[in-house]
Write a protein that holds these residues in place. Structure first.
Motif, mmCIF file in Angstrom:
data_model
loop_
_atom_site.group_PDB
_atom_site.id
_atom_site.type_symbol
_atom_site.label_atom_id
_atom_site.label_comp_id
_atom_site.label_asym_id
_atom_site.label_seq_id
_atom_site.Cartn_x
_atom_site.Cartn_y
_atom_site.Cartn_z
ATOM 1 N N PRO A 143 0.916 3.747 -7.800
ATOM 2 C CA PRO A 143 1.933 2.587 -7.182
ATOM 3 C C PRO A 143 1.458 1.410 -7.782
ATOM 4 C CG PRO A 143 1.260 4.291 -5.556
ATOM 5 C CD PRO A 143 0.890 4.794 -6.850
ATOM 6 N N LYS A 144 2.421 0.504 -7.812
ATOM 7 C CA LYS A 144 1.241 -0.534 -7.493
ATOM 8 C C LYS A 144 0.940 -0.916 -6.080
ATOM 9 C CE LYS A 144 4.962 -3.086 -11.099
ATOM 10 N NZ LYS A 144 3.756 -3.760 -12.241
ATOM 11 N N ARG B 85 -3.746 6.523 -1.982
ATOM 12 C CA ARG B 85 -3.039 5.936 -2.727
ATOM 13 C C ARG B 85 -3.199 7.199 -3.578
ATOM 14 N NH1 ARG B 85 -0.314 1.718 -1.558
ATOM 15 N NH2 ARG B 85 0.259 1.090 -3.967
ATOM 16 N N GLU C 258 0.645 -4.251 -4.685
ATOM 17 C CA GLU C 258 1.152 -4.949 -3.972
ATOM 18 C C GLU C 258 2.290 -3.966 -2.601
ATOM 19 O OE1 GLU C 258 2.515 -5.763 -7.609
ATOM 20 O OE2 GLU C 258 0.615 -5.112 -6.606
ATOM 21 N N LEU C 259 2.330 -2.879 -3.488
ATOM 22 C CA LEU C 259 3.509 -2.116 -2.742
ATOM 23 C C LEU C 259 3.203 -1.111 -1.670
ATOM 24 C CD1 LEU C 259 6.124 -1.281 -5.739
ATOM 25 C CD2 LEU C 259 6.007 -2.870 -3.919
ATOM 26 N N LEU C 260 3.487 0.151 -1.040
ATOM 27 C CA LEU C 260 3.617 0.769 0.861
ATOM 28 C C LEU C 260 4.103 1.943 -0.654
ATOM 29 C CD1 LEU C 260 3.188 1.182 3.170
ATOM 30 C CD2 LEU C 260 5.665 1.249 2.932
ATOM 31 N N ASP C 261 2.768 2.462 -0.137
ATOM 32 C CA ASP C 261 2.678 4.106 -0.849
ATOM 33 C C ASP C 261 3.020 5.154 0.240
ATOM 34 O OD1 ASP C 261 1.966 7.009 -1.853
ATOM 35 O OD2 ASP C 261 0.408 5.925 -2.005
ATOM 36 N N VAL D 69 8.426 -1.341 -12.344
ATOM 37 C CA VAL D 69 8.596 -1.966 -11.386
ATOM 38 C C VAL D 69 8.402 -1.212 -9.750
ATOM 39 C CG1 VAL D 69 10.716 -2.265 -9.267
ATOM 40 C CG2 VAL D 69 11.275 -1.941 -11.663
ATOM 41 N N ILE D 70 7.731 -0.605 -9.326
ATOM 42 C CA ILE D 70 6.703 0.034 -9.386
ATOM 43 C C ILE D 70 5.189 0.706 -9.364
ATOM 44 C CG2 ILE D 70 8.945 0.092 -7.329
ATOM 45 C CD1 ILE D 70 8.111 3.456 -7.156
ATOM 46 N N GLU D 71 5.257 1.268 -10.550
ATOM 47 C CA GLU D 71 4.092 1.617 -10.551
ATOM 48 C C GLU D 71 3.143 0.743 -11.903
ATOM 49 O OE1 GLU D 71 5.006 6.415 -10.199
ATOM 50 O OE2 GLU D 71 5.819 5.204 -11.583
ATOM 51 N N ASP D 72 1.988 1.454 -12.021
ATOM 52 C CA ASP D 72 1.425 0.292 -12.863
ATOM 53 C C ASP D 72 0.725 1.640 -13.478
ATOM 54 O OD1 ASP D 72 1.718 -1.832 -12.544
ATOM 55 O OD2 ASP D 72 -0.050 -1.844 -10.967
#
Length: 95
Positions: free
Chosen positions: A10-11, A38, A13-16, A71-74
């Motif tokens: 998950p990115k 994470r 900066e986003l909540l996991d 959008v939400i993952e790297d």
């Protein structure tokens, strides 16, 4: 046969939510020294033949277009038989 491993997280900066729940469970079980867990995904590709630049380019495209939701993952790493591939990772240090 060589193995290509792709790690997706998950990115930062986003909540996991899964990681947060696991962090809480570890704390309740007496493992409070872990402050932030994470949870990501790992994909393994066994290649029949040599891992060429063309194969790595295809893996990168698959990782970006199919294995991860940009959008939400790297895509944080791509490795061949345990050796990181240059230009494959976004931010491995964040892991």
């Amino acid at each position: 046969m060589p193995t290509i491993v792709v790690d997706v997280m998950p990115k930062a900066e986003l909540l996991d939510p899964q990681g947060k729940a696991t962090t809480g469970a570890l704390d309740r079980l007496g493992h409070g020294k872990f402050e932030n867990v994470r949870i990501g995904k790992r994909f393994e590709f066994t290649v029949n033949g040599e891992v060429t630049d063309a194969v790595l380019d295809e893996v990168r495209r698959v990782a970006d277009e199919i294995l991860s939701n940009s959008v939400i993952e790297d895509v944080v790493s791509i490795a061949v038989d345990g050796v990181a591939v240059d230009g494959a990772a976004a931010d491995v240090e964040a892991r």
